[in-house]
Structures are given as structure tokens and as C-alpha cells.
Motif scaffolding. Structure first.
Motif, PDB file in Angstrom:
ATOM      1  N   THR A  46      27.314 -24.296   5.767  1.00 35.41           N
ATOM      2  CA  THR A  46      27.385 -24.085   4.318  1.00 35.41           C
ATOM      3  C   THR A  46      28.324 -22.969   3.924  1.00 35.41           C
ATOM      4  O   THR A  46      28.724 -22.879   2.775  1.00 35.41           O
ATOM      5  CB  THR A  46      25.998 -23.749   3.751  1.00 35.41           C
ATOM      6  OG1 THR A  46      25.575 -22.494   4.298  1.00 35.41           O
ATOM      7  CG2 THR A  46      24.987 -24.834   4.039  1.00 35.41           C
TER       8      THR A  46
ATOM      9  N   ALA B  83      19.755 -23.023  -1.008  1.00 31.92           N
ATOM     10  CA  ALA B  83      20.572 -24.225  -0.857  1.00 31.92           C
ATOM     11  C   ALA B  83      20.527 -24.820   0.541  1.00 31.92           C
ATOM     12  O   ALA B  83      21.264 -25.751   0.838  1.00 31.92           O
ATOM     13  CB  ALA B  83      22.019 -23.921  -1.244  1.00 31.92           C
TER      14      ALA B  83
ATOM     15  N   LEU C  67      20.099 -28.678   0.766  1.00 25.77           N
ATOM     16  CA  LEU C  67      21.002 -29.565   0.026  1.00 25.77           C
ATOM     17  C   LEU C  67      21.794 -30.458   0.975  1.00 25.77           C
ATOM     18  O   LEU C  67      21.932 -30.161   2.159  1.00 25.77           O
ATOM     19  CB  LEU C  67      21.968 -28.736  -0.826  1.00 25.77           C
ATOM     20  CG  LEU C  67      21.335 -27.936  -1.964  1.00 25.77           C
ATOM     21  CD1 LEU C  67      22.391 -27.108  -2.679  1.00 25.77           C
ATOM     22  CD2 LEU C  67      20.622 -28.853  -2.949  1.00 25.77           C
TER      23      LEU C  67
ATOM     24  N   MET D 297      27.810 -38.704  -0.677  1.00 26.48           N
ATOM     25  CA  MET D 297      26.865 -38.412  -1.745  1.00 26.48           C
ATOM     26  C   MET D 297      26.184 -39.706  -2.165  1.00 26.48           C
ATOM     27  O   MET D 297      26.860 -40.699  -2.452  1.00 26.48           O
ATOM     28  CB  MET D 297      27.609 -37.797  -2.931  1.00 26.48           C
ATOM     29  CG  MET D 297      26.707 -37.270  -4.004  1.00 26.48           C
ATOM     30  SD  MET D 297      25.694 -35.911  -3.370  1.00 26.48           S
ATOM     31  CE  MET D 297      25.602 -34.884  -4.793  1.00 26.48           C
TER      32      MET D 297
ATOM     33  N   TYR E  24      18.663 -35.855  -4.181  1.00 24.18           N
ATOM     34  CA  TYR E  24      19.708 -34.846  -4.005  1.00 24.18           C
ATOM     35  C   TYR E  24      19.172 -33.522  -3.461  1.00 24.18           C
ATOM     36  O   TYR E  24      19.912 -32.542  -3.386  1.00 24.18           O
ATOM     37  CB  TYR E  24      20.484 -34.655  -5.315  1.00 24.18           C
ATOM     38  CG  TYR E  24      21.171 -35.930  -5.690  1.00 24.18           C
ATOM     39  CD1 TYR E  24      22.358 -36.297  -5.078  1.00 24.18           C
ATOM     40  CD2 TYR E  24      20.600 -36.816  -6.585  1.00 24.18           C
ATOM     41  CE1 TYR E  24      22.970 -37.500  -5.371  1.00 24.18           C
ATOM     42  CE2 TYR E  24      21.196 -38.022  -6.892  1.00 24.18           C
ATOM     43  CZ  TYR E  24      22.382 -38.363  -6.272  1.00 24.18           C
ATOM     44  OH  TYR E  24      22.972 -39.564  -6.555  1.00 24.18           O
TER      45      TYR E  24
ATOM     46  N   THR F 234      21.711 -25.986  -9.450  1.00 26.36           N
ATOM     47  CA  THR F 234      22.312 -26.444  -8.194  1.00 26.36           C
ATOM     48  C   THR F 234      23.564 -27.212  -8.567  1.00 26.36           C
ATOM     49  O   THR F 234      23.568 -27.930  -9.566  1.00 26.36           O
ATOM     50  CB  THR F 234      21.330 -27.363  -7.420  1.00 26.36           C
ATOM     51  OG1 THR F 234      20.305 -26.584  -6.832  1.00 26.36           O
ATOM     52  CG2 THR F 234      22.041 -28.152  -6.332  1.00 26.36           C
TER      53      THR F 234
ATOM     54  N   TYR G 162      26.915 -29.602  -6.943  1.00 25.97           N
ATOM     55  CA  TYR G 162      27.639 -30.298  -5.887  1.00 25.97           C
ATOM     56  C   TYR G 162      29.058 -30.540  -6.386  1.00 25.97           C
ATOM     57  O   TYR G 162      29.254 -30.897  -7.551  1.00 25.97           O
ATOM     58  CB  TYR G 162      27.023 -31.662  -5.589  1.00 25.97           C
ATOM     59  CG  TYR G 162      25.753 -31.646  -4.784  1.00 25.97           C
ATOM     60  CD1 TYR G 162      25.783 -31.519  -3.397  1.00 25.97           C
ATOM     61  CD2 TYR G 162      24.516 -31.805  -5.402  1.00 25.97           C
ATOM     62  CE1 TYR G 162      24.615 -31.539  -2.649  1.00 25.97           C
ATOM     63  CE2 TYR G 162      23.344 -31.825  -4.656  1.00 25.97           C
ATOM     64  CZ  TYR G 162      23.398 -31.688  -3.283  1.00 25.97           C
ATOM     65  OH  TYR G 162      22.244 -31.710  -2.543  1.00 25.97           O
TER      66      TYR G 162
ATOM     67  N   VAL H  22      30.471 -35.066  -0.097  1.00 27.49           N
ATOM     68  CA  VAL H  22      30.191 -33.721  -0.584  1.00 27.49           C
ATOM     69  C   VAL H  22      31.246 -32.762  -0.038  1.00 27.49           C
ATOM     70  O   VAL H  22      31.522 -32.745   1.160  1.00 27.49           O
ATOM     71  CB  VAL H  22      28.772 -33.268  -0.153  1.00 27.49           C
ATOM     72  CG1 VAL H  22      28.520 -31.820  -0.540  1.00 27.49           C
ATOM     73  CG2 VAL H  22      27.710 -34.188  -0.749  1.00 27.49           C
TER      74      VAL H  22
ATOM     75  N   SER I 280      28.063 -27.847  -1.588  1.00 30.58           N
ATOM     76  CA  SER I 280      26.693 -27.937  -2.091  1.00 30.58           C
ATOM     77  C   SER I 280      26.173 -26.513  -2.182  1.00 30.58           C
ATOM     78  O   SER I 280      26.169 -25.789  -1.189  1.00 30.58           O
ATOM     79  CB  SER I 280      25.819 -28.795  -1.170  1.00 30.58           C
ATOM     80  OG  SER I 280      25.872 -28.348   0.169  1.00 30.58           O
TER      81      SER I 280
END
Length: 188
Positions: free
Chosen positions: A29, A41, A44, A51, A148, A155, A157, A165, A168
Motif C-alpha cells: 500500500t 485502509a 481495501l 475493481m 469494496y 475512503t 480508490y 486499482v 486504495s
């Protein structure tokens, strides 16, 4: 006794050293232990994953299908009018919308409001110009929050033209940073 003196001397020496904090960074991330993504997060959908599609209605009943925007970058902003953090973040999202919408970036607000009138009023009062969709159900009971993996709002995206994605996050600054990489002429 010598051991105690040695420990005390070592402790005293450490107090005179500059304090250095190492912040671990998540390789997936990019989140650090000091940002909200590390806390909120982690569940996510990860960058690089496709997605999932949705079809949700606007406030006037028009169906919006995420997959219909393939070929464009899409910013999904999951929020609610009753959420103080979301309302605080709206100026950032509006600024991004103004900077990137004319470059073909699509912005969609996905609201977790269950009251259509409250959502309509918030959109008007906050001056939100980008598309808003909602199931008009309580947040944790929506199919959208489950699909999601939205456990915190706001949040966001960023979905790439290929439907995967790109970012995120619970931090709009990270979406803006990525959009600025893609569209450097838009950077202020």
C-alpha cells in the motif's frame, strides 16, 4: 553492582543521542505506520487488482455503471454527509475534480447516506459538482461497503483505464499525488 552501573551509564549515554524514529513502510500500500492508511485502509482492495463493477443510482434515479468508464481514470470517493472527516475532505476532492476532470478523469461520490434529502442538501451546500450515487441504506448494511471493503470513511480508490486499482486509501492526498504523476501539467 558493576552491572547496574554499566546499565545506568548506557542509559545515560542513550539519552544524549538524537532520537531517530524508523517508520516501516508497507510494500503493497505504501502506507507508513504514521499515516491513516496503516490503520484504516489495510483491508481495501489492493493496487493491481481488478475493481469490481457496480451499478448504483444517482439522486435523480439515473443508473451509473463503473465499467462504463473503462478507458478513463476514475476516482471513487466513498463518503457520507453525516461524516465530519468526509466533510472536511470535500474541499480536497473538489480541488482535484477542478484540476483533473477536464483531463478525462471521472469523479464519482459513493454516499453511505440513507436519507436522500440529507444527501441532496449536503451536495448543494458543499457545492459538489461531480456525480453522486448511493444505495440510500445505512453504511454497514450496503452491498457497496462489503464489496469494496470500506470500513472507514472517507475512503478513496483511483481506478486506472484498465479497470484495475491504482490507489486504495483513506487519504485524498495519495490520490492527488498519483493523479499529478499521471497528469503533471495539472500540478499547481
Amino acid at each position: 553492582m558493576k552491572r547496574i552501573i554499566s546499565v545506568l551509564a548506557l542509559a545515560a549515554a542513550m539519552l544524549t543521542l538524537p532520537l531517530c524514529v524508523s517508520v516501516a513502510q508497507d510494500a503493497v500500500t505504501g502506507a507508513t505506520a504514521l499515516d491513516d492508511d496503516a490503520k484504516y485502509a489495510k483491508d481495501l482492495i489492493k493496487p493491481g487488482k481488478v475493481m469490481p463493477d457496480f451499478t448504483l443510482n444517482t439522486l435523480d434515479g439515473k443508473a451509473v455503471k463503473l465499467s462504463s468508464y473503462r478507458g478513463h481514470y476514475v476516482v471513487l470517493d466513498f463518503w457520507a454527509s453525516w461524516c465530519p472527516d468526509c466533510r472536511r475532505d470535500i474541499p480536497n476532492v473538489k480541488r482535484m475534480y477542478k484540476a483533473f476532470a477536464d483531463k478525462g478523469v471521472v469523479f464519482i461520490g459513493v454516499s453511505f447516506d440513507d436519507n436522500k434529502e440529507a444527501l441532496s442538501k449536503a451536495v448543494k451546500d458543499l457545492g459538489i459538482e461531480y456525480t453522486q450515487v448511493s444505495e440510500l441504506k445505512k453504511w454497514k448494511s450496503t452491498d457497496t461497503s462489503k464489496k469494496y471493503k470500506v470500513n472507514w470513511i472517507p475512503t478513496m480508490y483511483l481506478v486506472g483505464p484498465d479497470g484495475k486499482v491504482v490507489v486504495s486509501t483513506v487519504m485524498s492526498e495519495k490520490v492527488e499525488k498519483e493523479l499529478t504523476k499521471v497528469f503533471p501539467a495539472c500540478a499547481e
